[in-house]
Every structure is written in C-alpha cells, then in structure tokens.
Scaffold this active site. Structure first.
Site, PDB file in Angstrom:
ATOM      1  N   GLY A 716      12.757 -73.009-112.961  1.00 36.39           N
ATOM      2  CA  GLY A 716      11.706 -73.803-113.600  1.00 36.39           C
ATOM      3  C   GLY A 716      11.849 -75.297-113.371  1.00 36.39           C
ATOM      4  N   GLU A 717      13.076 -75.775-113.348  1.00 34.65           N
ATOM      5  CA  GLU A 717      13.295 -77.225-113.220  1.00 34.65           C
ATOM      6  C   GLU A 717      13.580 -77.670-111.798  1.00 34.65           C
ATOM      7  OE1 GLU A 717      15.728 -78.699-116.876  1.00 34.65           O
ATOM      8  OE2 GLU A 717      16.152 -76.573-116.545  1.00 34.65           O
TER       9      GLU A 717
END
Lengths: 766, 290, 156
Positions: A716-717
């Site tokens: 996600g990051e």
C-alpha cells in the site's frame, strides 16, 4: 465474470465499485441522521498566546444555536502520543489549529456564524517556528512538561561508526530538507456522534483503527469502551490521516452529549488544509561512506523534526526512518539520531510511507553521489550493495523473501538505464533530459508497534452457499475487501460473487489493530485464509462422512465438493444437510492471525514485520531551462509484491502511489510561514492533474514470500516512497545540479540552474 | 447594504428589464456565477439584488462584423473554444480560452464576467487587452464603447458604473499572417491561476515588425501592455539585439509582487522567458511566411 | 422573502424546488433531492467532485446558482445509469479498476459523459484535458483515462 482457474492474480473489479460508480454509496460525509445538528469549531486567531477570556454569550444568542462549549464545560482530557493535546484549549493556544470553542446548531452556516461570534481575548506570547531555534536555550517554551521543547529523541546504531569511517574511500555529507505536504483526501474530515437512550455512543467515523479508536475515545470522553460502537463506512480516502484521534472528534461527542442530539462535524476544504495533519517535515543531515569499489561502509544520520504544537504520529516517523537508514542496502555501520522539537507550527500525523519518503530521499540521493565519486554508474553501485533473501540486517530485519535485485534489474531494463543514462539528448531546444533511479524498502506485513499486530476473522457459509467473511480489518478504498473475498473464494472453491465481506461495525467484527504499515493483505489475508481453511475442512469432513469417501480424495471447486474432477455435491446443499438434518450444525468458523514479527527491543532492534516490500523506480525527466519546469516523461516502476493477488487493484495502488510521490517531488508544498498556512486551497496547493501524469511502466516481481497469503506482501505504501529520490537523481543526470530540498518547484529549479551556471538568467543584464 | 442579508434574485427575460433591474440600489449582474458563487458560499454575496443575465439573447452569439468579431458578453469560454470565427480570427483569445480553468468551469464562465471580475491574473482579459478589444456597455440611459485596456483599473475595480452591463465584446479580426501567442506559467495546461501570462499579437511586413502588442498578466494590479517593449519592436527586425532589448524592457516595466504563487524575481524571470519565446517564435513565423 | 421557485428536468423527470439565491445547485440536489452522488470536495471550483450535466454540458454544482437550474435539463451521476444497470462510462470505470475510494468517481463519470458527447472518439490527450478539472488522490488517473477510452469504443 466466469470463474477462472484461480482467483489469485486475476483482474477483479472491486466489490464496492459498482455502487460507487452509480453514485449510490453513502459516505460518512453523505450521512443524514434524523435530528442531526451541525457542529463547527472556533479556532485560534493567534499562533501562540495566553487566552485571557472567552465570551460565548454572543454565540449563544445566535439563531439556531443549541450549545456552545469550551474547555470549561467539559473534562478536558489530555490525549495523543505525547498526552499533550486536549479537545479544547482553555488557557493557551499554541498553533492556528487550536480549538477554542465549538457550536452545535440547526445548520452548518448557523454553527459557523456562531463560532465567529465568540469573542476571545488573547495575550500574545513569543512564538518559535524553527525547530532548531526551539531547541536553543531561551526559546519560548510550549509545554511546561518539556522546558527544553524536546519531547522525543531517538538514538540508534549498529556496528561502529568510527570503523566505518576508517574503511571509507569516499564520504559525502548533505543536509536534505523535506517540506510540509498534506493528504488532500477528496472527502474532508467528518464525524457523526450520537448517543442512544441508554447512553451508548455510536460514532460514524473515518478512523483507520476502529478498535484502538474506541478504546481511546472512551478514555477521552469519559465512557467505557464497551459503550462505544464505531461504524466505519465508506470514506473518501485516508492515506494514513485517520490513524490518530484529532480534537474535532471528541468535540463532536461532547456536543452530542450536551445537546442530546446527533451531531456532525464536517470540515470545509480550507479547514481540511488547516487542521488535518500533515506529512512530517524533516531536516536530515546525512553522511554516507563507501570504499573504493562503492561498497557502503557507513551511514550517519542526524534528523531534526518539527513536532509542531502537539504530538501526533509525525513524532514516531523515526521508527520507520531508521529502518531505511539501517537496512536499505547492506550497510555495516549505522548511526541515527533524531531530535523532535515543539514549535508553534501545525503538527504532523502519519502519511503513506510514514517517514520513509524523507529517509529514502536522503539515502538514494547519496547513492548516486557516491557512485559519482567512485566513478561507477549508480546501478552498479546499487547492485554491489543489494539486499538479498536471507539477509538479517544490522537492525534485525529479516528478509524471508527479497526481490530487490530483480527490481533493480527490471526497472533498469524497462528504462534502458545503462545505455541511456547520462546520454539522453534533449527532445526540444532549451531543455535537458535525464534518467534517475532509486529503490525502497518498507514493511510489507504490518509493524509490531502494539501488543498485537493481529487480525480476527469470522466466516459463515449460509444455506445458499454464500460465504460471509466478517473481518476485523478495514477498507479505506484500497480494495482490501475484494482481495479478502478472492482469498476466501480461492480456498472454498466458490465464485467470488458468492463471497461478501463485512468490516464496518465494531459491534460485529472481531479485533484488528487497524489499517497501517501496509499490513492488511498480509495479516487480514492470512487470518481469512485460516478461517476459510477451517470451513473447507469442515465441509470436506462432512462430505466424506456423508458419502463414505476418504477425506483426502476430496477438494472444493466450482461451488462443489469434488471427488477427483467429478462434482460430488454442491456446497450449498451440503450446508443445508448439515444445518437441517441430524447434526444441526451451522458452518461458522473463526481465526485470529498474529504475524511472526516481534516488537523491537530498547535499541530498536528486532524483526518488526514478517515481510518487507522492495521496489525500484527509474524516472525520465525533461528540465526546461528558462522556466525551471521539470516534466516527467516516464516512470518505470518495479515492485516486489510477493505475489500479485488482484492485478487490477495492484496496478491502481502503484499508479496512485507513483502520482502521489511525483506530487511530493515536484508540485506539492503546504506553505507554512510564521505558523500560518498560506495556501489552504487546491488553487494554490497543487495536486497532479490528469494531463500531468506520465506513462507509468510497471513490472511486478513475485518473490513468493513464505508466510504471505499465497506468497503476497503488502504494498500500500511502497509506490510513493522512492519516486522523489528518482526524480532528483534524474534532474542531476540531466543538468549536473544536485537538489537537496523538495519540492523541485519551477522557481527552486530555475534558481539552482542559474546558480550552477547551467541556465542563463532570463533577466540577463537586469 | 448589509451583505449578510440574503439578496433577492431576478432573471429578467429582456435586456431592457435587466438594465432597469440593475438600476436598483445594491444590484449587480451575474452570468455563469463562477466568481460570484465563491463569495456567496463564503457568506459574502455582496449585493442586495442579483440579476441573472446569462441567457439574455442580446448577450449571446458570435458574429463577424467587418474587421471585427462581435461576441456576446455572456459568451462562455466553451463557446469561444468551439467557434471557428474565434479560432481563425482571434487565435490569441482562443489560446487563452484553451488554458482557462477547467472544462467544468468553461461551460459557465463568460467573457464579460472575466473582464468585470478584473483579477490581475485574468487570462481572457489579458488576451483582449493584447488584441485591442472593446466592450459595449449599456445602461437604461444609453450605451458606450470602451477599450478593455481602459476599462480595467485594478483588482475587482473597473469602470463599470452602477446600472451598467457589458453587453458585447468586440475583437479586431487578426490580419492575414498575424502572429498570436499566449504563454502561461505552470506545469499544467490549465487549472492554474497564472503566476505570469504573456499575450502577444504581432504583424509583419517581411521581416519588419509592423505592429506589436504584448500584454503581461499577473505582474501588475491589472493586465498591462508592455509599452516599452512594444516601442522597441516597432518597425524593427527581430534581430538578437532587438529581442534582447524588448525582453529587458518588458521585464523592467512589470511590477510583480511576492505571493504564494511565486516571488517577484521569479515572475520577472518568467516574463523575460515568455517574451523571448514569443519573439523567437514570431521571428520564425515571419521567416516562414516569406 | 427572497427564495426563488424553479422548475427543471432532473434525470429525465420534471421537478420543482424553492431555493435561496445564494444556494448552489450542489446543495439543492444533495439536500432537497437526496442525490448525494455529486460531492462537496472543495466548494471553490477546483476539484470537480461536484460535477453535474446542465443541458448536456458538464458544470460545477458548487458554483452554479441553484436558481439557474430553472428551465434546464439537469443530469447527475445517478442519471447516467441505463435503467437499473450501470451506464457505459460507469461500467467501464468499474471494469478498468478506476474506482478506489470512489469519492471523485461521480464527478469523473459526469465529466467523461460530457466529453464523449462532444468527442465520441477522443484521443488520449483529449481525455486527459477533458478530465483536467477533476482531482483524484487515489488512482493516479491512469485507469480512469483507460475507462473513458473503453467507454468510447464502439459496441461491436
């Protein structure tokens, strides 16, 4: 969609996408609760002042007003990581966000008008805006508990710095400056608080951490956690901004309590820019060394963080930064020292990447600088120090899977890095072109920052063969519920249309620590798989008993129990048999998955995540010499994701993260001057728009993590993290000018080019 | 006039009725509303009576009128972009429209609205100034024709008198072989409040500059003509010396300020850069025409 | 009293409403007609989340006076549906992975509808320019542009 052989790796549209595209989805910002009042907040007019007097009488008299509250009206409980924030500020204001009073009224316009009518008398106090100045003796003190204005320091080391310096043939030292940027979720901050007739509180919230939120809100508002229900419905983006509690939230609760009515607080966009937490700005002084062949010898990082007036998660970004300094590439000797200083500036929270963008900008800029000193190309230097599977870094991070080498290779190949770098001719007169590379490493399965990093799942298979997964995890728009449905469908041999995911109500769902640290696919996924396997085992055992067949010969597929490739019994009929005849058994299973990661020791050492994501970006830029504009012509992104779960979803994550990273690199800056936010609007705070997005070429490296669900790790990051470093390296390749401060705005770039003699000053003789 | 009191609203069906309504105390016109609504939403409607003129027939339509193009004041930016007369006869205005705000704003924002709002960064007004455009201003008692350059005084300050309405905008048709170029700051094609914009319209006789109009936007309280630069260019060839002198003159004459969108020094640099770009492109244009 | 009575066609049906002169179309549609698809993203015309169709053209709901809806054909994202099914653009947004948090999606769908009405076979550049007034923080726009291309393709 016809059922594929396997749901894993497919392009599966998000389960909630049709309703969102239809405009049917009711976000928290769309919610209308009967009897709901509008709440608004009166914020400080000063950056640092004693509050002499607050006169709420003019506000109380205004039309539509039901309640006006200040610190004096409530138990103003300190909260937050530093326990230095309170819902209202009663005796002192320390930044422009400070909440002095709040009003609940029939309409938002009435509430805001009443807020403006509150009369506040201040006595100015000397203010400080530079964290370095705040740490000097004699600086204005912001919180009496910290007379030195230094609530936190972090000191980490592995190896021995002196040894590393001795072994170095080349050393570079640079001060990097990273700015304030902000999340700009399209949906602004919002909460609806309502008490029922027994005094139980329901919160319609945007929180990313419903269970921790419930516990903390209870403490702040004087309630028992079990009397709070958190409903976390569809939200308009989060990116880490909803990881903490902000004063507007308990304020809404107090207004609901005072009025006996549901109360909604919804930020305007200007208020969002002003009062929503920022990414942590940072000043990083980095010294990096390598030997004559470019093997890294040491890193010595001194970081100064502007904590702002109160403490939120920004002050904890050093936990993540040190992972990058200690473990991005193999470095035998590392020291990392951070000071966090109070100032009268707005305070920072958590934001996708959580300190890693800042640290990676420094580390990856230095890799190119060292390569230049050694006289080798930057890709060669990176390969010489690459992280490998099986490595245990100096900080104790264990790479059970590691696709870094492949990421370097794939990104470089996609961009033609070796053959094109340092040689790209300009496409247009008056411009220069360059290629730059940077890699990243980030936790890919959560981070053990709390007693548990686990997630609970409850799985039900109903009489119609439909599976419902009630998961503790939270979807913040990234599509986690779709990925979990894929996993359940895969294990149970169901079509994904037969799987639904429920995750919005703390009264119903089991515990999960929350959405952060790229943990959801990994932790919630493993949890869902455990519950699904139990359900599968129950079904197969029941079928084996019913049909007198050895259970090892049975599998699930196509909605059936299969004997070899023969359909033995439809799953729904088997469930009905279990339910209605003889055994009277419902098919409900549950599981709690705790990853193998450990909490760090006092030296910050320990394997904080069960898996790590790696990635490499190569960016091609064109620099315009008369305006300083940097145009990105292409981004080549290679990401080690363990295993692609949802091909559609992961492409969207990478594309969105890259564009967010480009904004950080080039166009975004929240201009905070003298504690004031000068550009609290989209007109003057520039997100990238559709025409500005370059072609993004993606490659996925599947390193098959041994403990990841189907081998996957969380990303996600990851895609936001190394973009800015790659852009800065590309600008250097194009122009020979090294920029050490973000964003690379046209004005900053033009000044740098003129100072270096690369561009002529358009003003020439003036 | 108490701006906090909700204003009244009228949408008259005829120009005459609109002009009568505009004569009332505290009355103002709105067309698309893209500027007014920002203030109205913030609780500052700034008027006791709002008169919607967007659909008045007299304020609509684009037609050729000899050496001029005659446009309704309520012509939207989207209509400008679609119109072949504007594209061919006033390319500078077309280019400014193409870089204006966003497609969602262009369907409502109007030519007269941009002029009367008088933002120092107004792009359409800048093009109109460079082109030597005029406006027809009507009131219940008559009408007058005013050059746009003389109509805009400063931020939100124009020569529009109470009871008046900008009904038509007239733009000189570009001469054959004219050079038009609109340069605007920023990384985006549009959706940008200009930190600097430069609008250039030139004609040539062979290599010699016959007419030059250069207007600078967002570097003064109102769109300004770079008259010193224009004087340098008049009747000259665009050799290196002339270009340098014109660039220097334009940069010297403008008075940008420091604000969130850029420093004064950067804006001067952009003015110089954009004027240079325009003149070099003009020179190529003149060479190709021969 | 300064309120204005308006009558207009909304998603294909004639309706009427009473609005204040300073009220925007966005709030009228959301609050009086419960059409919450169009979103308040900024209220200043900079994000496009409030986009609606007026007489077939895309406009900002937050900066259009509600009073000026009078006599017009108004269509919101809810009105892009094909009966109970999703419209072409909506289906393409779903299929191409162009919906993440989804807050910008209604505005994107409306802007795309207007674009395709004017340019039925747009180039990629025309699509990007057509969406330049719609901000998205999640997707990076790539899948959204792809979805508009897909929606533009002629049905075989």
């Amino acid at each position: 969609m016809t059922a594929p052989q396997s749901w894993i790796g497919q392009r599966v549209p998000k389960l909630d996408a049709p309703d969102k595209a239809a405009g049917r989805t009711r976000y928290v910002q769309d919610l209308v609760v009967p009897g709901m009042l509008a709440g608004a907040i009166r914020r400080s007019d000063r950056v640092h002042a004693r509050i002499v007097h607050i006169d709420t009488a003019p506000a109380m008299r205004m039309p539509g007003v039901h309640a006006v509250l200040t610190a004096a009206d409530i138990d103003n409980v300190p909260f937050g990581h530093g326990k230095d924030n309170t819902p209202f500020k009663g005796d002192r204001v320390r930044c422009v966000r400070d909440e002095i009073a709040a009003v609940a009224a029939d309409t938002e316009a009435q509430a805001r008008a009443a807020c403006a009518a509150v009369v506040v008398e201040y006595e100015n106090l000397p203010a400080v805006f530079d964290p370095a100045e705040a740490l000097r003796p004699g600086a204005p003190v912001l919180h009496t508990g910290h007379p030195d204005n230094r609530p936190f320091t972090y000191d980490y080391s592995h190896g021995d710095l002196a040894t590393g310096e001795q072994a170095s043939a080349h050393i570079v030292e640079t001060v990097f400056r990273l700015p304030f940027v902000t999340h700009c979720c399209l949906g602004t901050s919002c909460i609806v608080a309502e008490f029922d007739a027994r005094g139980r509180l329901t919160l319609h919230s945007l929180t990313q951490v419903p269970f921790l939120y419930r516990r903390d809100m209870a403490a702040i508002c004087g309630l028992q956690p079990e009397d709070i229900r958190v409903l976390q419905g569809p939200i308009g983006g989060a990116f880490g901004s909803k990881l903490d509690i902000y004063p507007y939230e308990p304020i809404a609760v107090h207004l609901a309590r005072a009025t006996g009515r549901p109360v909604r607080i919804l930020f305007s966009r200007q208020e969002e820019f002003l009062a929503s937490p920022t990414r942590q700005p940072a000043r990083i002084r980095l010294r990096s060394g390598c030997d004559g062949e470019g093997r890294l010898t040491f890193r010595d990082a001194s970081v100064l963080l502007d904590n702002g007036a109160y403490t939120s998660w920004g002050a904890t970004t050093p936990f993540v930064m040190m992972q990058t300094f200690s473990s991005l590439y193999r470095v035998p000797h590392v020291r990392f020292a951070t000071e966090v200083a109070y100032t009268n500036n707005p305070y920072s929270g958590s934001f996708r990447g959580y300190g890693n963008l800042q640290a990676t900008f420094a580390v990856e800029s230095h890799l190119d600088m060292l390569a230049e000193k050694v006289g080798i190309d930057p890709l060669t230097l990176r390969k010489r120090n690459v992280n490998k599977v099986g490595d245990v870094t100096g900080q104790g991070l264990r790479f059970a899977s590691c696709g870094m080498q492949k990421c370097l290779h794939e990104a470089a190949r996609s961009a033609g890095y070796r053959s094109r770098r340092n040689k790209l001719p300009p496409l247009r007169p008056g411009t220069l072109r360059g290629l730059g590379m940077a890699s990243m490493l980030h936790v890919g399965g959560g981070a053990k920052i709390y007693r548990s990093d686990g997630c609970g799942s409850v799985l039900t298979l109903d009489d119609f063969g439909k599976a419902t997964l009630v998961t503790g995890s939270t979807d913040i728009g990234q599509g986690s519920e779709t990925v979990l449905a894929q996993m359940v469908a895969e294990v149970l041999g169901l079509h994904i249309d037969r799987v639904q995911v429920v995750n919005t109500d703390t009264d119903v769902k089991p515990w999960d620590v929350g959405v952060h640290a790229s943990r959801t696919s990994y932790v919630a996924g493993n949890s869902a798989i455990l519950a699904a396997k139990q359900a599968r085992d129950k079904l197969l055992a029941a079928a084996a008993a019913q049909f007198g067949v050895p259970v090892e010969m049975l599998t699930l597929g196509g909605g059936h129990v299969l004997l070899g490739d023969r359909e033995l019994e439809p799953i729904d009929r088997l469930v009905r048999t279990l339910h209605f005849s003889g055994r009277h058994e419902l098919l409900v299973t549950h599981a709690y998955f705790e990853p193998s990661s450990v909490a760090q020791d006092r030296g910050f050492k320990g394997n904080v995540s069960p898996t790590y994501a790696f990635g490499t970006h190569v960016v091609e830029v064109e620099v315009e010499l008369d305006s300083g504009i940097v145009r990105v012509l292409a981004v080549h992104a290679a990401h080690d994701v363990g295993r692609v779960l949802n091909a559609l979803g992961i492409e969207g994550q990478i594309e969105g993260g890259v564009v967010m990273g480009l904004g950080y690199a080039l166009t975004e800056e929240l201009q905070v001057r003298q504690g004031q936010v000068r550009n609290p609007c989209f007109r003057d705070y520039h997100l990238l728009t559709a025409p500005e997005v370059p072609p993004i070429h993606m490659r996925f490296v599947e390193s098959a993590d041994p403990t990841g669900p189907f081998g996957a790790k969380g990303v996600g990051e990851a895609p936001a993290i190394c973009v800015a470093a790659a852009v800065a390296n590309a600008v250097f390749d194009a122009t020979g000018v090294r920029f050490t401060e973000l964003p690379l705005s046209p004005e900053r770039v033009l000044q740098g080019l003129i100072d270096a003699g690369v561009a002529a000053d358009p003003l020439g003789g003036l | 006039m108490n701006a906090a009191v909700a204003p009244r609203y009228l949408r008259p069906a005829t120009l005459g009725a609109a002009l009568d309504a505009l004569g009332a105390p505290g009355a103002r016109a709105i067309a698309g509303g893209t500027d007014w609504m920002v203030d109205a939403r913030a609780g500052r409607p700034g008027a006791a009576l709002v008169v919607n003129v967007l659909r008045l027939a007299e304020l609509r339509g684009i037609a050729a009128d000899g050496a001029w193009i005659d446009l309704g004041g309520a012509t939207t930016v989207a209509e400008l972009l679609r119109d072949p007369l504007v594209r061919a006869g006033a390319p500078l205005l077309w280019q400014a429209a193409d870089r204006f705000a966003s497609p969602l704003v262009r369907t409502r924002a109007t030519l007269a609205g941009n002029v009367c709002n008088a933002s120092p960064a107004a792009d359409l007004t800048l093009a109109l100034v460079a082109l030597g455009a005029e406006i027809d201003v009507h009131s219940a008692s008559g009408c007058r024709r005013v050059p746009v350059a003389a109509f805009v005084f400063g931020p939100r300050h124009t020569d529009l008198q109470h009871g008046e309405l900008v009904v038509r905008v007239r733009v000189p048709v570009a001469a054959a072989g004219a050079f038009h170029r609109f340069e605007k700051s920023g990384t985006r094609p549009a959706l940008e409040i200009s930190a600097v914009a430069v609008a250039t319209a030139m004609t040539f006789s062979g290599h010699v500059v016959r007419s030059a109009r250069i207007a600078l936007g967002a570097v003064a309280p109102r769109p300004m003509l770079a008259t010193s630069a224009m004087a340098v260019l008049q009747d000259q060839c665009l050799d290196e010396r002339t270009v340098d002198a014109a660039v220097l003159a334009a940069a010297t004459q403008c008075q940008p300020i420091d604000d969130v969108r850029g420093s004064a020094r950067y804006r001067k640099r952009l003015v110089a850069a954009f004027v240079r770009r325009a003149l070099l492109a003009a020179r190529s244009h003149a060479e190709e025409a021969r | 009293m300064s309120d204005v009575t308006i009558a207009f066609r909304l998603n294909g049906r004639m309706v009427s409403a009473t609005v204040a002169p300073t009220q925007a179309a966005l709030e009228c549609l959301r609050d009086q007609f419960a059409l919450t698809g169009a979103k308040l993203g900024c209220g200043e015309g900079e994000c496009g989340a409030c986009a609606i169709l007026l007489d077939g053209q895309a406009a900002l709901g937050c900066l259009t006076p509600a009073a000026d809806l009078d006599g017009r054909e108004v269509r919101t994202v809810e009105g892009l549906r094909d009966g109970p099914a999703l419209g072409r653009i909506q289906a393409a947004l779903v299929h191409e992975g162009a919906v993440q948090c989804g807050f910008c999606t209604p505005g994107m769908a409306v802007a795309a509808a207007a674009l395709l009405a004017e340019h039925p076979a747009p180039t990629v550049e025309q699509i990007r320019r057509g969406l330049e007034g719609n901000l998205c923080r999640c997707t990076g726009y790539v899948a959204i542009v792809q979805a508009v291309q897909t929606a533009a393709e002629p049905t075989p």
